[in-house]
Design a protein around this motif. Structure first.
Motif, PDB file in Angstrom:
ATOM      1  N   LEU A 122       0.751  -1.056   0.031  1.00 55.33           N
ATOM      2  CA  LEU A 122      -0.430   0.283  -0.225  1.00 55.33           C
ATOM      3  C   LEU A 122       0.652   1.389  -0.276  1.00 55.33           C
ATOM      4  O   LEU A 122       0.454   1.961  -0.769  1.00 55.33           O
ATOM      5  CB  LEU A 122      -1.062  -0.281   1.179  1.00 55.33           C
ATOM      6  N   ARG A 123       1.778   1.092   0.473  1.00 54.17           N
ATOM      7  CA  ARG A 123       2.939   2.168   0.563  1.00 54.17           C
ATOM      8  C   ARG A 123       3.157   2.336  -0.687  1.00 54.17           C
ATOM      9  O   ARG A 123       3.601   4.000  -1.321  1.00 54.17           O
ATOM     10  CB  ARG A 123       4.178   2.031   2.283  1.00 54.17           C
ATOM     11  N   GLN A 124       3.717   1.218  -1.951  1.00 55.65           N
ATOM     12  CA  GLN A 124       4.502   1.680  -2.540  1.00 55.65           C
ATOM     13  C   GLN A 124       3.249   1.654  -3.552  1.00 55.65           C
ATOM     14  O   GLN A 124       3.765   1.918  -4.980  1.00 55.65           O
ATOM     15  CB  GLN A 124       5.768   0.979  -2.986  1.00 55.65           C
ATOM     16  N   ASN A 125       1.835   1.922  -3.999  1.00 52.48           N
ATOM     17  CA  ASN A 125       1.367   1.027  -4.053  1.00 52.48           C
ATOM     18  C   ASN A 125       1.251   0.871  -5.534  1.00 52.48           C
ATOM     19  O   ASN A 125       1.283   0.818  -6.476  1.00 52.48           O
ATOM     20  CB  ASN A 125       0.577   2.844  -5.642  1.00 52.48           C
ATOM     21  N   ARG A 126       2.101  -0.839  -5.136  1.00 57.08           N
ATOM     22  CA  ARG A 126       2.265  -1.311  -6.511  1.00 57.08           C
ATOM     23  C   ARG A 126       1.539  -3.379  -5.758  1.00 57.08           C
ATOM     24  O   ARG A 126       1.752  -3.539  -4.977  1.00 57.08           O
ATOM     25  CB  ARG A 126       3.418  -2.013  -6.482  1.00 57.08           C
ATOM     26  N   GLY A 231       5.100   1.241 -14.668  1.00 54.50           N
ATOM     27  CA  GLY A 231       5.090   1.683 -13.602  1.00 54.50           C
ATOM     28  C   GLY A 231       6.724   1.548 -13.178  1.00 54.50           C
ATOM     29  O   GLY A 231       7.302   0.725 -13.168  1.00 54.50           O
ATOM     30  N   SER A 232       6.212   1.912 -10.760  1.00 54.00           N
ATOM     31  CA  SER A 232       8.158   2.343 -11.003  1.00 54.00           C
ATOM     32  C   SER A 232       7.459   2.479  -9.234  1.00 54.00           C
ATOM     33  O   SER A 232       6.582   2.528  -8.344  1.00 54.00           O
ATOM     34  CB  SER A 232       8.600   3.701 -11.540  1.00 54.00           C
ATOM     35  N   MET A 261       9.049   9.171 -16.537  1.00 53.21           N
ATOM     36  CA  MET A 261       8.093   8.978 -14.806  1.00 53.21           C
ATOM     37  C   MET A 261       8.199  10.290 -14.480  1.00 53.21           C
ATOM     38  O   MET A 261       9.152  11.345 -13.784  1.00 53.21           O
ATOM     39  CB  MET A 261       9.498   8.855 -14.066  1.00 53.21           C
ATOM     40  N   GLY A 262       6.453  10.370 -14.117  1.00 51.30           N
ATOM     41  CA  GLY A 262       5.930  11.131 -14.032  1.00 51.30           C
ATOM     42  C   GLY A 262       6.072  12.563 -14.646  1.00 51.30           C
ATOM     43  O   GLY A 262       5.916  12.270 -16.208  1.00 51.30           O
ATOM     44  N   ARG A 263       6.827  13.284 -14.602  1.00 50.53           N
ATOM     45  CA  ARG A 263       6.580  14.860 -15.450  1.00 50.53           C
ATOM     46  C   ARG A 263       8.244  14.095 -16.203  1.00 50.53           C
ATOM     47  O   ARG A 263       8.614  15.395 -16.826  1.00 50.53           O
ATOM     48  CB  ARG A 263       6.457  15.542 -14.757  1.00 50.53           C
ATOM     49  N   ASP A 264       9.105  13.891 -15.500  1.00 44.10           N
ATOM     50  CA  ASP A 264      10.697  14.039 -15.296  1.00 44.10           C
ATOM     51  C   ASP A 264      10.925  12.699 -17.022  1.00 44.10           C
ATOM     52  O   ASP A 264      10.590  11.295 -17.040  1.00 44.10           O
ATOM     53  CB  ASP A 264      11.067  13.483 -15.160  1.00 44.10           C
ATOM     54  N   ASN A 265      11.651  12.963 -18.588  1.00 46.58           N
ATOM     55  CA  ASN A 265      12.675  11.552 -18.212  1.00 46.58           C
ATOM     56  C   ASN A 265      13.713  10.800 -17.934  1.00 46.58           C
ATOM     57  O   ASN A 265      13.910  11.551 -16.852  1.00 46.58           O
ATOM     58  CB  ASN A 265      12.746  12.399 -19.717  1.00 46.58           C
ATOM     59  N   PHE A 266      13.697   9.812 -18.096  1.00 49.18           N
ATOM     60  CA  PHE A 266      14.858   9.204 -17.227  1.00 49.18           C
ATOM     61  C   PHE A 266      15.467   7.968 -18.604  1.00 49.18           C
ATOM     62  O   PHE A 266      14.949   7.771 -19.436  1.00 49.18           O
ATOM     63  CB  PHE A 266      14.627   8.734 -16.516  1.00 49.18           C
ATOM     64  N   SER A 267      15.953   8.031 -18.012  1.00 48.99           N
ATOM     65  CA  SER A 267      17.289   6.835 -18.747  1.00 48.99           C
ATOM     66  C   SER A 267      18.217   5.811 -17.894  1.00 48.99           C
ATOM     67  O   SER A 267      18.925   7.138 -16.937  1.00 48.99           O
ATOM     68  CB  SER A 267      18.509   7.724 -20.369  1.00 48.99           C
ATOM     69  N   GLY A 268      18.680   5.079 -18.536  1.00 48.20           N
ATOM     70  CA  GLY A 268      19.503   4.603 -17.237  1.00 48.20           C
ATOM     71  C   GLY A 268      20.369   3.190 -18.161  1.00 48.20           C
ATOM     72  O   GLY A 268      19.852   2.885 -19.273  1.00 48.20           O
ATOM     73  N   ASN A 269      21.417   3.104 -17.675  1.00 54.29           N
ATOM     74  CA  ASN A 269      22.097   2.179 -17.844  1.00 54.29           C
ATOM     75  C   ASN A 269      23.593   1.691 -17.416  1.00 54.29           C
ATOM     76  O   ASN A 269      23.550   1.684 -15.803  1.00 54.29           O
ATOM     77  CB  ASN A 269      22.760   2.016 -19.413  1.00 54.29           C
ATOM     78  N   PHE A 270      23.187   0.022 -17.002  1.00 52.33           N
ATOM     79  CA  PHE A 270      24.357  -0.962 -16.553  1.00 52.33           C
ATOM     80  C   PHE A 270      25.186  -1.966 -17.457  1.00 52.33           C
ATOM     81  O   PHE A 270      24.412  -2.377 -17.660  1.00 52.33           O
ATOM     82  CB  PHE A 270      23.629  -1.330 -14.749  1.00 52.33           C
TER      83      PHE A 270
END
Length: 272
Positions: A122-126, A231-232, A261-270
């Motif tokens: 419930l706290r993370q809504n997932r 989602g996240s 994510m929300g109003r922001d674009n995101f990018s990530g790599n690993f």
């Protein structure tokens, strides 16, 4: 006569001043309902969830996740109904829901039946876990097999995903970065993949961690898959995550993320 006129003027001035003070006091002092917004029917403390991202009811979240999971196992998009909904407490801000379900693609009288068990954070809504039995399969459906890659079908735009991706829970140290407007060039030192339940991909490093959830849309059936982000753990998110495991499927070789994510674009790599 003059004194009476002065006295009447003084009384009128005093009455006018009292009215002005009364109006000012009413404007300055907040009402009890304004001081306590929860009395106005707000179900969650302000600030616990981002604006416009009120948590969905537990049953709605469970039904959505189970529909995606059963559709992937069945090889076609199904409709689903939770016939019974028995809630139970799991603790630590988690709510459980279990009962009987029905799903199918034709008239409700032809739908298949089963039981389900679902746990929502419930706290993370997932949805943390959603299982059902007996497991659906791709055989015996009217109209023959589904059309892989077609709209609304496994692997297609808006479809439920595919079911033959590798089921693993692994995390590996390495190097990478994560960028949004709020988190600029975060140094990533570990990549996480958990596809044993609801598929998720995470990046972490230096006290930072972000997790994305979604539906696997493409896979080589061995050690690579592409997940549609739905989602996240930080709120609404849409995008894509590409994952590659090592040959033994016990380490993460590569993760690439991009989306919104929300109003922001995101990018990530690993990378390992």
């Amino acid at each position: 006569m003059h004194r009476n006129h002065q006295f009447r003027s003084f009384v009128m001035f005093a009455m006018l001043a009292a009215c002005v003070l009364s109006i000012a006091a009413t404007a300055v002092v907040p009402s009890a309902s304004a001081q306590n917004p929860q009395t106005q029917g707000v179900p969650y403390p302000p600030g616990q969830y981002p604006p416009g991202q009120r948590p969905q009811p537990v049953a709605v979240q469970c039904q959505s996740t189970l529909t995606d999971r059963i559709s992937a196992d069945a090889g076609r998009r199904v409709s689903l109904n939770l016939d019974t909904q028995n809630s139970y407490s799991v603790g630590n801000g988690r709510q459980g829901l279990r009962g009987r379900l029905r799903y199918g693609i034709g008239p409700p009288a032809t739908w298949r039946t089963g039981t389900y068990d679902c746990i929502v954070n419930l706290r993370q809504n997932r949805v943390e876990r959603a299982t059902y039995t007996p497991r659906a399969n791709s055989g015996g459906w009217p109209g023959g097999p589904g059309i892989p890659g077609g709209p609304g079908f496994p692997g297609g735009p808006g479809g439920p995903g595919v079911g033959n991706y590798p089921r693993v829970r692994v995390d590996t140290s390495g190097r990478g970065s994560f960028n949004t407007r709020s988190f600029a060039n975060v140094r990533i030192t570990r990549g996480w993949v958990d596809s044993t339940g609801r598929p998720s991909v995470s990046l972490s490093g230096s006290g930072f961690k972000v997790t994305f959830y979604g539906v696997v849309e493409r896979t080589d059936g061995n050690r690579e898959f592409t997940m549609r982000i739905t989602g996240s753990d930080r709120g609404n998110a849409q995008g894509s995550a590409q994952v590659r495991l090592n040959r033994d499927r016990n380490e993460v070789e590569m993760i690439n993320l991009n989306g919104r994510m929300g109003r922001d674009n995101f990018s990530g790599n690993f990378g390992r």
